[in-house]
Design an enzyme around this catalytic site. Structure first.
Site, short mmCIF file in Angstrom:
data_model
loop_
_atom_site.label_atom_id
_atom_site.label_comp_id
_atom_site.label_asym_id
_atom_site.label_seq_id
_atom_site.Cartn_x
_atom_site.Cartn_y
_atom_site.Cartn_z
N HIS A 206 1.42 -0.99 -0.29
CA HIS A 206 0.16 -0.32 0.20
C HIS A 206 0.52 1.51 0.45
O HIS A 206 1.36 1.29 0.90
CB HIS A 206 -1.01 -0.31 1.48
CG HIS A 206 -1.73 0.92 1.48
ND1 HIS A 206 -1.59 2.22 2.42
CD2 HIS A 206 -2.84 1.83 0.93
CE1 HIS A 206 -2.63 3.16 2.33
NE2 HIS A 206 -3.28 2.63 0.98
N HIS B 215 -0.64 10.05 -3.79
CA HIS B 215 -2.49 9.77 -3.22
C HIS B 215 -3.45 10.99 -3.08
O HIS B 215 -4.20 11.48 -3.16
CB HIS B 215 -1.78 9.39 -1.11
CG HIS B 215 -3.81 8.64 -0.85
ND1 HIS B 215 -3.64 10.47 0.06
CD2 HIS B 215 -4.14 8.55 -0.78
CE1 HIS B 215 -5.40 9.85 0.47
NE2 HIS B 215 -5.57 8.47 0.04
O1 G3P Z 1 -6.48 1.51 -2.67
C1 G3P Z 1 -6.60 0.91 -1.65
C2 G3P Z 1 -6.63 2.30 -0.42
O2 G3P Z 1 -5.62 2.54 -0.96
C3 G3P Z 1 -7.16 2.96 -1.16
O3 G3P Z 1 -7.79 3.92 0.24
O4 G3P Z 1 -6.90 6.14 1.11
O5 G3P Z 1 -4.72 4.89 0.82
O6 G3P Z 1 -5.78 5.38 -2.00
P1 G3P Z 1 -6.73 5.19 0.01
CA CA Z 2 -4.89 3.76 -2.55
#
Ligand code: G3P
Ligand code: CA
Length: 348
Positions: free
Chosen positions: A44, A86
């Site tokens: 992530h 992000h």
């Molecule tokens: O894409 C899965 C997760 O990353 C969604 O949350 O806000 O970290 O992009 P975010």
């Molecule tokens: Ca994400």
């Protein structure tokens, strides 16, 4: 007992296989993932618990820690380049305020050109630091904001280096046709296009995913797509008409709460379930958390701590082998059995 019923020799391979087969769990213990496959470790924002998020350093560390997929969130620069980021703004994660200053009263990515964005350094947030013990990134500018193409190139070069295919899990952060087109163009340029490629395109917007599907069809592409977030607004069977999987938040409550029944219902509709975000830094509670969701059959985990996710997956597979391992084991037993029979015949 007659001699013909007694094995005249016990080849070590046969003994090992028999022992291993005896140790195999009952079929009730098979993996509960959609197709019985090993769950995926998805880095992530890179190894974002250890190094600055969405950097080549963070992605590379995640790959070294065993990630199956690296996840770049994507934004568009003023001059139309896809960058891994992000937020819609640059100020939380970079030194934009001191280097370039605000534009139009803020720090929107879309107000800065790629050349300007390339001057910035990504800062560590949360538990991340600027370096990780024993790890030297191979990129020249490992803490700069990478373009999507640079992330794709890293996945390819690291794949060649590690002998593994490194998957890519891009998220369209903006619901804009231009972003859809550029994501597909980059993927195509790097040779991706089939459903069997290690790529998932994700979005919180089902409309964006529908549009991407239509564009993929027109281009002869069939990359898998994943719908994130609130799935209570539509039935799993409706969602499954458009995408291959869902990415629910593991902290959601109510109708979106992710539990065994939720995962089983998604699977019944043919949907993969990749949960986000596994952000527990402490190994013991992290192992318990992964164990719970993987035990329920979750197909993939978005994790900030790739090594912890990797260890949890290894623990699961040690207890419950993948169907391929099972088949390999049985195939091995059959071959060794045949060889033993032939030798008995020859020696009789
Ligand atoms: O894409 C899965 C997760 O990353 C969604 O949350 O806000 O970290 O992009 P975010
Ligand atoms: Ca994400």
């Amino acid at each position: 007992m007659t001699a013909s019923f007694r094995p005249r020799f016990a080849p070590p391979a046969l003994a090992a296989l028999l022992l291993a087969a005896a140790a195999l769990p009952a079929s009730a213990d098979a993996l509960k993932t959609l197709h019985g496959q090993a769950p995926l470790v998805i880095a992530h924002r890179g190894a974002s618990g250890y190094l600055p998020e969405h950097t080549l350093a963070g992605y590379e560390l995640a790959i070294r820690m065993g990630a199956d997929y690296i996840e770049p969130d994507l934004q568009l620069s003023k001059d139309g380049h896809l960058v891994a980021m992000h937020d819609t703004t640059l100020n939380r994660t970079t030194d934009v305020a001191s280097k370039l200053g605000a534009r139009n009263g803020g720090y929107k990515v879309s107000d800065y050109t790629l050349a300007e964005i390339k001057q910035l350094t990504v800062k560590p947030t949360g538990t991340a630091k600027t370096s990780y013990p024993g790890f030297t990134p191979s990129s020249a500018n490992p803490l700069r904001i990478p373009t999507f193409d640079e992330v794709l190139a890293l996945a390819k070069s690291q794949g060649a280096l590690t002998g593994r295919t490194i998957g890519i899990y891009p998220e369209a952060k903006i619901a804009a046709p231009a972003m859809e087109d550029k994501i597909l163009a980059s993927l195509q340029a790097f040779g991706y296009g089939r459903s069997s490629d290690k790529v998932f395109i994700q979005s919180f917007s089902l409309d964006t995913l529908k549009s991407l599907r239509a564009k993929q069809d027109a281009l002869g592409m069939s990359i898998q797509e994943v719908f994130l977030g609130n799935t209570a607004s539509a039935s799993f069977s409706d969602i499954a008409k458009w995408v291959n999987g869902i990415g629910p938040s593991i902290t959601a409550g109510g109708a979106n709460a992710v539990n065994q029944a939720y995962i089983a219902a998604a699977h019944a509709a043919g949907l993969l379930v990749h949960g986000y975000t596994f952000a527990q830094a402490n190994p013991e509670p992290a192992a318990a958390q992964y164990g719970k969701y993987l035990g329920w059959g979750m197909d993939g985990v978005f994790s900030n701590y790739t090594d912890l996710a990797y260890n949890a997956r290894a623990e699961l597979l040690a207890a419950v082998p993948e169907p391929e391992s099972y088949a390999l084991m049985l195939g091995g037993l059959a071959v060794v059995g045949l060889v033993a029979r032939r030798r008995r015949k020859t020696m009789a």
